[in-house]
Design a protein around this motif. Structure first.
Motif, PDB file in Angstrom:
ATOM      1  N   LYS A  66       0.795  -1.218   0.000  1.00  0.00           N
ATOM      2  CA  LYS A  66       0.000   0.000   0.000  1.00  0.00           C
ATOM      3  C   LYS A  66       0.830   1.272   0.000  1.00  0.00           C
ATOM      4  CE  LYS A  66      -0.712   0.515   5.001  1.00  0.00           C
ATOM      5  NZ  LYS A  66      -1.726   0.627   6.068  1.00  0.00           N
ATOM      6  N   ASP A  67       2.069   1.199   0.495  1.00  0.00           N
ATOM      7  CA  ASP A  67       2.904   2.393   0.533  1.00  0.00           C
ATOM      8  C   ASP A  67       3.869   2.475  -0.644  1.00  0.00           C
ATOM      9  OD1 ASP A  67       1.754   3.293   2.913  1.00  0.00           O
ATOM     10  OD2 ASP A  67       3.087   2.044   4.118  1.00  0.00           O
ATOM     11  N   LEU A  68       3.787   1.543  -1.586  1.00  0.00           N
ATOM     12  CA  LEU A  68       4.670   1.572  -2.739  1.00  0.00           C
ATOM     13  C   LEU A  68       4.213   2.627  -3.738  1.00  0.00           C
ATOM     14  CD1 LEU A  68       5.131  -2.240  -3.455  1.00  0.00           C
ATOM     15  CD2 LEU A  68       6.759  -0.713  -2.346  1.00  0.00           C
ATOM     16  N   PRO A  69       5.147   3.214  -4.487  1.00  0.00           N
ATOM     17  CA  PRO A  69       4.752   4.125  -5.568  1.00  0.00           C
ATOM     18  C   PRO A  69       3.856   3.391  -6.567  1.00  0.00           C
ATOM     19  CG  PRO A  69       7.126   4.204  -5.184  1.00  0.00           C
ATOM     20  CD  PRO A  69       6.611   3.042  -4.404  1.00  0.00           C
ATOM     21  N   VAL A  70       2.775   4.024  -6.968  1.00  0.00           N
ATOM     22  CA  VAL A  70       1.839   3.408  -7.898  1.00  0.00           C
ATOM     23  C   VAL A  70       2.148   3.847  -9.324  1.00  0.00           C
ATOM     24  CG1 VAL A  70      -0.575   3.276  -8.637  1.00  0.00           C
ATOM     25  CG2 VAL A  70       0.003   3.159  -6.199  1.00  0.00           C
ATOM     26  N   VAL A  71       2.263   2.873 -10.203  1.00  0.00           N
ATOM     27  CA  VAL A  71       2.390   3.130 -11.643  1.00  0.00           C
ATOM     28  C   VAL A  71       1.033   2.811 -12.252  1.00  0.00           C
ATOM     29  CG1 VAL A  71       3.510   2.459 -13.796  1.00  0.00           C
ATOM     30  CG2 VAL A  71       4.847   2.560 -11.660  1.00  0.00           C
ATOM     31  N   ALA A  72       0.380   3.820 -12.814  1.00  0.00           N
ATOM     32  CA  ALA A  72      -0.934   3.623 -13.430  1.00  0.00           C
ATOM     33  C   ALA A  72      -0.753   3.335 -14.917  1.00  0.00           C
ATOM     34  CB  ALA A  72      -1.799   4.862 -13.236  1.00  0.00           C
ATOM     35  N   LEU A  73      -1.535   2.399 -15.439  1.00  0.00           N
ATOM     36  CA  LEU A  73      -1.458   2.021 -16.852  1.00  0.00           C
ATOM     37  C   LEU A  73      -2.848   2.108 -17.460  1.00  0.00           C
ATOM     38  CD1 LEU A  73       0.047   0.814 -19.304  1.00  0.00           C
ATOM     39  CD2 LEU A  73      -0.410  -1.458 -18.349  1.00  0.00           C
ATOM     40  N   LEU A  74      -2.970   2.865 -18.552  1.00  0.00           N
ATOM     41  CA  LEU A  74      -4.250   3.046 -19.234  1.00  0.00           C
ATOM     42  C   LEU A  74      -4.129   2.568 -20.672  1.00  0.00           C
ATOM     43  CD1 LEU A  74      -7.157   4.161 -19.242  1.00  0.00           C
ATOM     44  CD2 LEU A  74      -6.194   6.377 -19.916  1.00  0.00           C
ATOM     45  N   ILE A  75      -5.011   1.636 -21.058  1.00  0.00           N
ATOM     46  CA  ILE A  75      -4.999   1.057 -22.397  1.00  0.00           C
ATOM     47  C   ILE A  75      -6.400   1.140 -22.982  1.00  0.00           C
ATOM     48  CG2 ILE A  75      -4.677  -1.090 -23.700  1.00  0.00           C
ATOM     49  CD1 ILE A  75      -2.481  -1.843 -21.762  1.00  0.00           C
ATOM     50  N   ALA A  76      -6.476   1.535 -24.251  1.00  0.00           N
ATOM     51  CA  ALA A  76      -7.784   1.734 -24.880  1.00  0.00           C
ATOM     52  C   ALA A  76      -8.520   0.425 -25.131  1.00  0.00           C
ATOM     53  CB  ALA A  76      -7.624   2.481 -26.200  1.00  0.00           C
ATOM     54  N   GLY A  77      -7.785  -0.643 -25.394  1.00  0.00           N
ATOM     55  CA  GLY A  77      -8.409  -1.926 -25.706  1.00  0.00           C
ATOM     56  C   GLY A  77      -8.798  -2.707 -24.469  1.00  0.00           C
ATOM     57  N   LEU A 119      10.575  -1.985 -16.751  1.00  0.00           N
ATOM     58  CA  LEU A 119      10.872  -1.649 -15.356  1.00  0.00           C
ATOM     59  C   LEU A 119      11.887  -2.629 -14.767  1.00  0.00           C
ATOM     60  CD1 LEU A 119       7.232  -0.747 -14.420  1.00  0.00           C
ATOM     61  CD2 LEU A 119       9.182   0.743 -13.928  1.00  0.00           C
ATOM     62  N   LYS A 120      11.750  -3.897 -15.139  1.00  0.00           N
ATOM     63  CA  LYS A 120      12.695  -4.908 -14.655  1.00  0.00           C
ATOM     64  C   LYS A 120      14.101  -4.634 -15.189  1.00  0.00           C
ATOM     65  CE  LYS A 120      13.361  -9.955 -14.653  1.00  0.00           C
ATOM     66  NZ  LYS A 120      13.320 -10.172 -13.194  1.00  0.00           N
ATOM     67  N   GLN A 121      14.183  -4.262 -16.474  1.00  0.00           N
ATOM     68  CA  GLN A 121      15.488  -3.958 -17.063  1.00  0.00           C
ATOM     69  C   GLN A 121      16.125  -2.726 -16.433  1.00  0.00           C
ATOM     70  OE1 GLN A 121      14.337  -3.797 -21.196  1.00  0.00           O
ATOM     71  NE2 GLN A 121      14.913  -5.932 -21.570  1.00  0.00           N
ATOM     72  N   ALA A 122      15.285  -1.853 -15.885  1.00  0.00           N
ATOM     73  CA  ALA A 122      15.790  -0.660 -15.192  1.00  0.00           C
ATOM     74  C   ALA A 122      16.147  -0.958 -13.739  1.00  0.00           C
ATOM     75  CB  ALA A 122      14.747   0.447 -15.250  1.00  0.00           C
ATOM     76  N   GLY A 123      15.978  -2.207 -13.323  1.00  0.00           N
ATOM     77  CA  GLY A 123      16.380  -2.608 -11.981  1.00  0.00           C
ATOM     78  C   GLY A 123      15.292  -2.506 -10.931  1.00  0.00           C
ATOM     79  N   LEU A 124      14.023  -2.376 -11.364  1.00  0.00           N
ATOM     80  CA  LEU A 124      12.925  -2.246 -10.410  1.00  0.00           C
ATOM     81  C   LEU A 124      12.073  -3.514 -10.407  1.00  0.00           C
ATOM     82  CD1 LEU A 124      11.776   1.441 -11.052  1.00  0.00           C
ATOM     83  CD2 LEU A 124      13.466   0.572  -9.416  1.00  0.00           C
ATOM     84  N   THR A 125      11.610  -3.890  -9.221  1.00  0.00           N
ATOM     85  CA  THR A 125      10.836  -5.112  -9.044  1.00  0.00           C
ATOM     86  C   THR A 125       9.434  -4.784  -8.568  1.00  0.00           C
ATOM     87  OG1 THR A 125      12.844  -6.338  -8.448  1.00  0.00           O
ATOM     88  CG2 THR A 125      10.728  -7.331  -7.835  1.00  0.00           C
ATOM     89  N   GLU A 126       8.448  -5.341  -9.261  1.00  0.00           N
ATOM     90  CA  GLU A 126       7.061  -5.112  -8.860  1.00  0.00           C
ATOM     91  C   GLU A 126       6.814  -5.752  -7.492  1.00  0.00           C
ATOM     92  OE1 GLU A 126       2.492  -5.708 -10.519  1.00  0.00           O
ATOM     93  OE2 GLU A 126       4.178  -6.604 -11.598  1.00  0.00           O
ATOM     94  N   GLY A 127       6.075  -5.039  -6.640  1.00  0.00           N
ATOM     95  CA  GLY A 127       5.805  -5.532  -5.301  1.00  0.00           C
ATOM     96  C   GLY A 127       6.883  -5.168  -4.313  1.00  0.00           C
ATOM     97  N   VAL A 128       8.029  -4.708  -4.814  1.00  0.00           N
ATOM     98  CA  VAL A 128       9.130  -4.263  -3.949  1.00  0.00           C
ATOM     99  C   VAL A 128       9.393  -2.773  -4.151  1.00  0.00           C
ATOM    100  CG1 VAL A 128      11.574  -4.527  -3.398  1.00  0.00           C
ATOM    101  CG2 VAL A 128      10.203  -6.552  -3.961  1.00  0.00           C
ATOM    102  N   ASP A 129       9.494  -2.365  -5.428  1.00  0.00           N
ATOM    103  CA  ASP A 129       9.798  -0.969  -5.749  1.00  0.00           C
ATOM    104  C   ASP A 129       8.580  -0.195  -6.241  1.00  0.00           C
ATOM    105  OD1 ASP A 129      12.734  -1.165  -5.363  1.00  0.00           O
ATOM    106  OD2 ASP A 129      12.565  -2.579  -7.030  1.00  0.00           O
ATOM    107  N   TYR A 130       7.554  -0.871  -6.685  1.00  0.00           N
ATOM    108  CA  TYR A 130       6.367  -0.194  -7.217  1.00  0.00           C
ATOM    109  C   TYR A 130       5.202  -1.181  -7.258  1.00  0.00           C
ATOM    110  CZ  TYR A 130       7.080  -2.765 -11.573  1.00  0.00           C
ATOM    111  OH  TYR A 130       7.218  -3.761 -12.498  1.00  0.00           O
ATOM    112  N   ALA A 131       4.006  -0.634  -7.442  1.00  0.00           N
ATOM    113  CA  ALA A 131       2.801  -1.436  -7.677  1.00  0.00           C
ATOM    114  C   ALA A 131       2.102  -0.892  -8.921  1.00  0.00           C
ATOM    115  CB  ALA A 131       1.868  -1.370  -6.472  1.00  0.00           C
TER     116      ALA A 131
END
Length: 337
Positions: A37-48, A64-76
């Protein structure tokens, strides 16, 4: 006639990568919501729809993984899908903005985000129009404001893409004299139409266009264009055509005319050929930009990227149905059987 064989696209996400990234995402999603809940949120919007967007979601996670970030650890990630209903987009942007994300990524629908949430950092991808002309950014080098991202066109814009597409198509269908344009008068379709008009003299063909106001006009336009003597058809990459591909592609194929379009999905859907930058690579690169913003960079300081990787896709089944002999010099990145 060259022997056709199915080859994997060079720049698509491989199955192993897909499995690794999807697996990591599943593990992250299984963690308690309280831990995220306290992780930075990345919002994704897709038309389809969510079903159509699987690869795009994986591509963002991969970047994001190639940039060294892990979902659930560095962002949601929080995702919303418009299911091809354009009128839903403003409400979905507002819904995502209410979650107070650190950044929002839009795929193919850039203008709606800054209109609804101008203060929200925004990374766009999968647009083929000029973001400066659209009023999204001040310049490619210094976007300014809260928006940055990448475009699907190369240096030279739509004129370069039109010349390349027609040139490749001419290798397959050398004698076409009348090209029917299937598209509305949207901003992107108008840009494509104008670019095609500028290359008619060089390639020696006439351009035919019946105005399409909405979905109900597409079948009539295809029929009228064919009746007017079109030897071949070009399908616009505009959002209306793309989101309704399942309806548009069969109508074009049923005309019995060789056809080509923009994104790889068009050739996979039955058109003879397509040539464009890879949408999935663009979304992956958007993930790299998201990582920069999560680490403190301002969108307005991150230059707009132009496409550098392109995919030529040939539908071999369609070629056989049209009795088109593919020359050995025609070397697609992907052959669809």
């Amino acid at each position: 006639m060259v022997s056709l064989r199915t080859v994997p696209p060079k720049d698509r996400i491989g199955r192993r990568t897909f499995a690794l990234v999807s697996g990591a995402a599943t593990l992250a999603a299984s963690r308690p919501a309280l831990a995220q809940k306290d992780l930075p949120v990345v919002a994704l919007l897709i038309a389809g729809s969510a079903r159509m967007a699987d690869d795009r979601v994986v591509a963002l996670r991969l970047g994001l993984k190639q940039a060294g970030l892990t979902e659930g650890v560095d962002y949601a990630i929080e995702m919303r899908f418009a299911d091809s209903v354009v009128t839903r987009l403003p409400g979905l942007v507002a819904e995502l903005a209410a979650l107070k994300p650190r950044v929002i990524v839009s795929v193919g629908i850039a203008p709606v985000v800054p209109k609804v949430a101008p203060d929200l950092p925004h990374v766009f991808t999968a647009i083929a129009d000029d973001p400066v002309r659209m009023g999204l950014v001040q310049s490619f080098a210094r976007p300014g404001g809260n928006t940055t991202g990448n475009v699907m066109t190369a240096l030279g814009g739509e004129d370069t893409m039109a010349q390349k597409r027609v040139g490749l198509f001419r290798e397959l269908v050398p004698n076409f004299r009348r090209l029917g344009f299937i598209g509305t008068m949207s901003v992107l379709a108008s840009t494509e139409l104008a670019a095609l008009r500028r290359v008619t003299g060089h390639f020696g063909f006439e351009l035919l266009h019946h105005v399409i106001e909405g979905l109900d006009d597409i079948e009539k336009a295809v029929a009228a264009t064919t009746r007017d003597g079109a030897d071949a058809l070009y399908v616009s990459g505009e959002p209306l055509m793309y989101t309704q591909m399942a309806r548009v592609a069969p109508l074009v194929v049923a005309s019995g005319k060789p056809s080509f379009g923009t994104y790889p999905d068009w050739a996979r859907a039955g058109l003879l050929m397509s040539y464009a930058s890879d949408i999935y690579d663009g979304v992956r690169r958007a993930g790299l930009y998201v990582a920069k913003i999560l680490r403190g960079e301002k969108p307005g300081d991150i230059p707009i990227e132009q496409a550098s990787k392109f995919l030529l896709v040939l539908n071999a089944r369609t070629a056989r149905q049209l009795d088109i002999k593919v020359p050995p010099t025609f070397l697609p990145d992907e052959i669809v059987e």
